[in-house]
Write a protein that holds these residues in place. Structure first.
Motif, PDB file in Angstrom:
ATOM      1  N   GLU A 112       1.041  -1.139  -0.400  1.00  0.00           N
ATOM      2  CA  GLU A 112       0.510   0.006  -0.417  1.00  0.00           C
ATOM      3  C   GLU A 112       0.807   1.106  -0.089  1.00  0.00           C
ATOM      4  O   GLU A 112       1.590   1.010   0.967  1.00  0.00           O
ATOM      5  CB  GLU A 112      -0.651   0.130   1.543  1.00  0.00           C
ATOM      6  CG  GLU A 112      -2.232   0.626   0.966  1.00  0.00           C
ATOM      7  CD  GLU A 112      -2.234   1.799   2.642  1.00  0.00           C
ATOM      8  OE1 GLU A 112      -3.189   1.131   3.363  1.00  0.00           O
ATOM      9  OE2 GLU A 112      -2.004   2.981   3.325  1.00  0.00           O
ATOM     10  N   SER A 115      -2.222   6.727  -0.790  1.00  0.00           N
ATOM     11  CA  SER A 115      -3.174   6.953   0.126  1.00  0.00           C
ATOM     12  C   SER A 115      -3.351   8.445   0.470  1.00  0.00           C
ATOM     13  O   SER A 115      -3.554   8.634   1.364  1.00  0.00           O
ATOM     14  CB  SER A 115      -3.198   5.823   1.080  1.00  0.00           C
ATOM     15  OG  SER A 115      -2.924   4.338   0.839  1.00  0.00           O
ATOM     16  N   ASN A 117      -6.021  11.800   1.149  1.00  0.00           N
ATOM     17  CA  ASN A 117      -7.219  12.098   1.366  1.00  0.00           C
ATOM     18  C   ASN A 117      -7.843  12.619   0.063  1.00  0.00           C
ATOM     19  O   ASN A 117      -7.533  13.364  -0.452  1.00  0.00           O
ATOM     20  CB  ASN A 117      -7.215  12.701   2.415  1.00  0.00           C
ATOM     21  CG  ASN A 117      -6.233  12.348   4.277  1.00  0.00           C
ATOM     22  OD1 ASN A 117      -6.216  11.177   3.857  1.00  0.00           O
ATOM     23  ND2 ASN A 117      -6.284  12.862   5.271  1.00  0.00           N
ATOM     24  N   TYR A 152      -4.616   3.664  -1.303  1.00  0.00           N
ATOM     25  CA  TYR A 152      -6.318   2.815  -0.071  1.00  0.00           C
ATOM     26  C   TYR A 152      -6.329   4.907   0.004  1.00  0.00           C
ATOM     27  O   TYR A 152      -5.889   5.174   1.420  1.00  0.00           O
ATOM     28  CB  TYR A 152      -5.561   2.809   1.776  1.00  0.00           C
ATOM     29  CG  TYR A 152      -6.161   2.439   2.615  1.00  0.00           C
ATOM     30  CD1 TYR A 152      -7.334   1.591   2.419  1.00  0.00           C
ATOM     31  CD2 TYR A 152      -6.317   2.893   3.972  1.00  0.00           C
ATOM     32  CE1 TYR A 152      -8.369   1.314   3.864  1.00  0.00           C
ATOM     33  CE2 TYR A 152      -6.736   3.102   4.675  1.00  0.00           C
ATOM     34  CZ  TYR A 152      -8.337   2.274   4.892  1.00  0.00           C
ATOM     35  OH  TYR A 152      -8.370   2.087   5.775  1.00  0.00           O
ATOM     36  N   TYR A 302      -9.927   5.917  12.249  1.00  0.00           N
ATOM     37  CA  TYR A 302      -9.065   5.092  11.173  1.00  0.00           C
ATOM     38  C   TYR A 302      -8.229   4.325  11.666  1.00  0.00           C
ATOM     39  O   TYR A 302      -8.195   2.904  10.526  1.00  0.00           O
ATOM     40  CB  TYR A 302      -7.805   7.006  11.328  1.00  0.00           C
ATOM     41  CG  TYR A 302      -6.755   7.293  10.237  1.00  0.00           C
ATOM     42  CD1 TYR A 302      -7.047   6.557   8.858  1.00  0.00           C
ATOM     43  CD2 TYR A 302      -5.474   6.435  11.167  1.00  0.00           C
ATOM     44  CE1 TYR A 302      -5.712   6.307   8.180  1.00  0.00           C
ATOM     45  CE2 TYR A 302      -4.316   6.464  10.185  1.00  0.00           C
ATOM     46  CZ  TYR A 302      -4.321   6.273   9.049  1.00  0.00           C
ATOM     47  OH  TYR A 302      -2.865   6.315   8.277  1.00  0.00           O
ATOM     48  N   ASP A 306      -8.674   0.438  10.013  1.00  0.00           N
ATOM     49  CA  ASP A 306      -7.474  -0.430   9.507  1.00  0.00           C
ATOM     50  C   ASP A 306      -7.247  -1.595  10.550  1.00  0.00           C
ATOM     51  O   ASP A 306      -6.468  -2.216   9.631  1.00  0.00           O
ATOM     52  CB  ASP A 306      -5.978   0.372   9.636  1.00  0.00           C
ATOM     53  CG  ASP A 306      -5.058   1.458   8.748  1.00  0.00           C
ATOM     54  OD1 ASP A 306      -4.909   1.212   7.334  1.00  0.00           O
ATOM     55  OD2 ASP A 306      -4.691   2.604   8.775  1.00  0.00           O
ATOM     56  N   TYR A 323       2.566  -1.502   4.418  1.00  0.00           N
ATOM     57  CA  TYR A 323       2.619   0.411   4.193  1.00  0.00           C
ATOM     58  C   TYR A 323       3.888   1.311   3.995  1.00  0.00           C
ATOM     59  O   TYR A 323       4.445   1.175   5.536  1.00  0.00           O
ATOM     60  CB  TYR A 323       1.394   0.344   5.839  1.00  0.00           C
ATOM     61  CG  TYR A 323       0.265  -0.381   6.168  1.00  0.00           C
ATOM     62  CD1 TYR A 323      -0.975  -0.333   5.296  1.00  0.00           C
ATOM     63  CD2 TYR A 323       0.714  -1.662   6.786  1.00  0.00           C
ATOM     64  CE1 TYR A 323      -1.435  -0.828   6.232  1.00  0.00           C
ATOM     65  CE2 TYR A 323      -0.058  -2.205   7.229  1.00  0.00           C
ATOM     66  CZ  TYR A 323      -1.401  -1.941   6.926  1.00  0.00           C
ATOM     67  OH  TYR A 323      -2.792  -2.363   7.526  1.00  0.00           O
ATOM     68  N   VAL A 325       3.917   4.201   4.624  1.00  0.00           N
ATOM     69  CA  VAL A 325       3.320   5.446   5.290  1.00  0.00           C
ATOM     70  C   VAL A 325       4.786   6.642   5.744  1.00  0.00           C
ATOM     71  O   VAL A 325       5.397   6.062   7.043  1.00  0.00           O
ATOM     72  CB  VAL A 325       2.606   5.244   6.212  1.00  0.00           C
ATOM     73  CG1 VAL A 325       1.818   6.395   6.771  1.00  0.00           C
ATOM     74  CG2 VAL A 325       1.289   4.645   5.560  1.00  0.00           C
ATOM     75  N   GLN A 329       3.080   8.930  11.436  1.00  0.00           N
ATOM     76  CA  GLN A 329       2.113   7.867  11.991  1.00  0.00           C
ATOM     77  C   GLN A 329       3.165   6.800  12.349  1.00  0.00           C
ATOM     78  O   GLN A 329       2.938   5.203  12.463  1.00  0.00           O
ATOM     79  CB  GLN A 329       1.761   7.445  10.679  1.00  0.00           C
ATOM     80  CG  GLN A 329       0.633   8.761  10.646  1.00  0.00           C
ATOM     81  CD  GLN A 329      -0.231   7.786   9.477  1.00  0.00           C
ATOM     82  OE1 GLN A 329      -1.552   6.749   9.506  1.00  0.00           O
ATOM     83  NE2 GLN A 329      -0.295   9.158   8.667  1.00  0.00           N
ATOM     84  N   PHE A 333       0.629   2.453  13.748  1.00  0.00           N
ATOM     85  CA  PHE A 333       1.049   0.852  12.594  1.00  0.00           C
ATOM     86  C   PHE A 333       1.886   0.467  14.414  1.00  0.00           C
ATOM     87  O   PHE A 333       1.525  -0.446  14.698  1.00  0.00           O
ATOM     88  CB  PHE A 333       2.077   1.209  11.721  1.00  0.00           C
ATOM     89  CG  PHE A 333       2.061   1.852  10.780  1.00  0.00           C
ATOM     90  CD1 PHE A 333       0.427   1.093   9.963  1.00  0.00           C
ATOM     91  CD2 PHE A 333       1.789   3.293  10.330  1.00  0.00           C
ATOM     92  CE1 PHE A 333      -0.350   1.141   8.777  1.00  0.00           C
ATOM     93  CE2 PHE A 333       0.758   3.246   9.630  1.00  0.00           C
ATOM     94  CZ  PHE A 333       0.316   2.929   8.023  1.00  0.00           C
TER      95      PHE A 333
HETATM   96  N1  ARG Z   1      -4.761   8.887   4.111  1.00  0.00           N
HETATM   97  C1  ARG Z   1      -3.630   8.766   5.036  1.00  0.00           C
HETATM   98  C2  ARG Z   1      -3.157   9.895   5.315  1.00  0.00           C
HETATM   99  O1  ARG Z   1      -3.521  10.778   4.584  1.00  0.00           O
HETATM  100  C3  ARG Z   1      -3.008   7.585   5.020  1.00  0.00           C
HETATM  101  C4  ARG Z   1      -3.259   6.354   4.911  1.00  0.00           C
HETATM  102  C5  ARG Z   1      -2.119   5.745   4.859  1.00  0.00           C
HETATM  103  N2  ARG Z   1      -2.742   3.924   5.209  1.00  0.00           N
HETATM  104  C6  ARG Z   1      -3.127   3.826   6.416  1.00  0.00           C
HETATM  105  N3  ARG Z   1      -3.416   2.199   6.638  1.00  0.00           N
HETATM  106  N4  ARG Z   1      -3.197   3.750   7.105  1.00  0.00           N
HETATM  107  O2  ARG Z   1      -2.499  10.472   5.861  1.00  0.00           O
END
Ligand code: ARG
Length: 549
Positions: A112, A115, A117, A152, A302, A306, A323, A325, A329, A333
């Motif tokens: 992934e 992702s 928003n 995602y 959120y 997940d 992931y 990311v 974060q 995780f």
């Molecule tokens: N949409 C989230 C953002 O913009 C990131 C998502 C990351 N993926 C996940 N499965 N939590 O911060």
């Protein structure tokens, strides 16, 4: 096709009687041979003196076609000197196969990345993610994994009520058709400005959030529109960056599963209910802050979605769940994976591929009033800057490919956990450690081959410069494997950079076209191998190799 390191490792393993892996074999400075093996680790395992063990092993190792000489050095090193011709044959035959000798792995991998928003354009924060994620999908596929890449989307949550409310209050269908993303995003910014003076509108927006949650028809229609507009807009950025996903999903696809997870977590005693009706998990024993999975108004978070998604991916048969990311974060995780463990979801390996910040620095780019720096702003700027740099005006249409290649390389040449200080001078320096430098070296090699129809062949003896280039070329497969295993394209990026340096030394020291026949054949072959490796290497970084520059 076996790599030379593998062949040496196998020989050593047999003679030593203990495990020797390819990664235990080192590439020393040229004066210490072609490969080296430090026997220290094995010696301590076997409880032997390392120097003596190295000496004994050297005696047992028969010289064969490939290994010409084994020398013992220092506290317990075995230095291998190879038959250069035989070595050249193994390297070239290996690189000429389909997978270029890259060790092939197996496994169903869900990767992934990106992702973003919905309801806003991708911004500077997505640049590094996109570069990393895309390069990783290329590298892992080339390493044999069966990769499904997934985008995602962040398409569920209270903020979209705000976008809808703002659209209803200040927007127009007409403007929405004209310039959808800009319109939506401007309205969102306007909403936030207005809300400072008028807290009432926040409450009104919350009603829209609720209406989305409840599946109200008008709310759902507008939410769907927001989602569609974003996907269409983001797709243009991805296309420009030459990034493809196998599927686009989003938080909205696991809302019910998330609610169900809360119920199950309560039954199992994993979650606890608070006095106000919210549900949380107690992480006191884990040295992490507690965290909520259901709010007192009944909506999930959120994190909750997940959790549900991990279960879903495991059911789909994925063995690895990766992931990409940002490190902001990390805690999310850590908590997520811990919860998955408590739920007993253990047939899928979860990994957070965390990465540091991309800092544009001073003068990097100024954001437009009330706006973010969008991803496409940055790509425009890169193209513009590349245009200024291109000397040969005939090749000006390459500007976008050079500019984007420069941005991608700048994002991949630093270990992913480290922050990046981005500055346009370095990023687009045609002579330095940059994307354009790699593309340029590659086209330089291609231009040699355009001037000759000599068929490349390893005949005669390599001179030192040729041999060093050959050695570097031989490292390609292991660099790709290590990038795949470390989930970090930096291994390929840095390798390509040193390979290009080696090639440019060769280019200056070893004329090809004007060389006598054997020499010419040999050098043409080296140039050809360099083109193959640099073409593939660039492709793995998501950078387009060019024909001319
Ligand atoms: N949409 C989230 C953002 O913009 C990131 C998502 C990351 N993926 C996940 N499965 N939590 O911060």
């Amino acid at each position: 096709m076996k790599q030379v390191k593998q062949l040496i490792a196998e020989q050593l393993q047999e003679k030593l009687g203990t495990d020797v892996e390819t990664k235990d074999i080192e590439v020393p400075e040229p004066e210490h041979g072609d490969f080296a093996y430090p026997a220290m680790k094995a010696a301590s395992q076997l409880e032997k003196n390392p120097r003596k063990l190295a000496e004994k092993t050297a005696e047992k190792l028969q010289e064969d076609e490939l290994i010409q000489e084994v020398e013992v050095a220092g506290p317990g090193y075995l230095n291998f000197y190879l038959n250069k011709k035989e070595y050249g044959k193994i390297v070239s035959e290996g690189l000429e196969t389909d997978k270029m000798s890259v060790e092939q792995r197996e496994g169903e991998v869900l990767l992934e990345f990106s992702s973003p928003n919905i309801a806003k354009p991708m911004h500077i924060g997505h640049v590094r993610n996109n570069c990393l994620g895309d390069s990783l999908q290329r590298i892992m596929r080339f390493s044999g994994y069966n990769v499904t890449s997934e985008n995602y989307l962040g398409d569920w949550g209270a903020q979209f009520g705000k976008s809808i409310f703002a659209f209803k209050k200040y927007g127009s269908e007409e403007k929405l058709d004209e310039n959808p993303m800009e319109h939506i995003y401007n309205l969102y910014v306007k909403f936030h400005n207005e809300a400072e003076n008028d807290p009432q509108i926040v409450e009104k927006a919350a009603e829209w959030s609720k209406r989305i949650e409840e599946g109200d028809e008008e709310a759902e229609r507008l939410w769907k529109k927001l989602r569609k507009i974003t996907i269409e807009y983001d797709m243009k950025d991805y296309e420009r960056m030459d990034i493809e996903f196998d599927r686009i999903t989003g938080e909205s696809k696991v809302v019910e599963e998330g609610e169900e997870i809360v119920e199950r977590g309560l039954e199992k005693g994993i979650f606890k209910e608070d006095d106000d009706g919210s549900v949380y998990i107690d992480f006191e024993d884990e040295n992490m802050p507690n965290t909520i999975v259901k709010k007192s108004d009944g909506t999930t978070l959120y994190l909750t979605r997940d959790i549900a998604n991990i279960e879903k991916r495991a059911k789909e048969g994925f063995e690895k769940n990766l992931y990409v990311v940002a490190s902001e974060q990390d805690l999310h995780f850590k908590q997520l994976f811990k919860i998955a463990e408590e739920f007993g979801i253990d047939d899928i390996d979860n990994e957070h591929i965390s990465y540091g910040m991309l800092n544009l620095g001073e003068g990097g780019m100024s954001s437009r009033e009330g706006n973010i720096i969008t991803l496409s702003d940055l790509l425009d700027k890169a193209t513009e800057k590349a245009e200024e740099k291109i000397q040969d005006r005939e090749n000006i249409e390459n500007a976008e490919k050079i500019g984007l290649g420069a941005v991608k390389y700048a994002n991949l040449k630093v270990s992913r956990r480290k922050d990046i200080e981005f500055n346009w001078e370095d990023v687009l320096n045609f002579e330095g450690d940059s994307g354009p430098y790699l593309q340029y070296s590659n086209t330089r090699a291609k231009s040699i081959l355009k001037k000759t129809d000599t068929k490349g062949e390893f005949v005669g003896e390599f001179n030192e410069t040729e041999y060093q280039l050959l050695r570097k070329l031989g490292e390609f497969p292991e660099k790709v494997s290590s990038a795949a295993e470390n989930r970090d394209p930096v291994k390929v990026a840095n390798y390509l950079s040193t390979l290009c340096e080696e090639f440019n030394t060769f280019y200056h020291d070893c004329p090809v076209i004007d060389a006598e026949e054997d020499e010419r054949k040999r050098r043409v072959k080296l140039v050809k191998l360099f083109i193959d490796v640099s073409d593939k290497g660039l492709e793995l970084l998501g950078i387009e190799p060019l024909e001319e520059m």
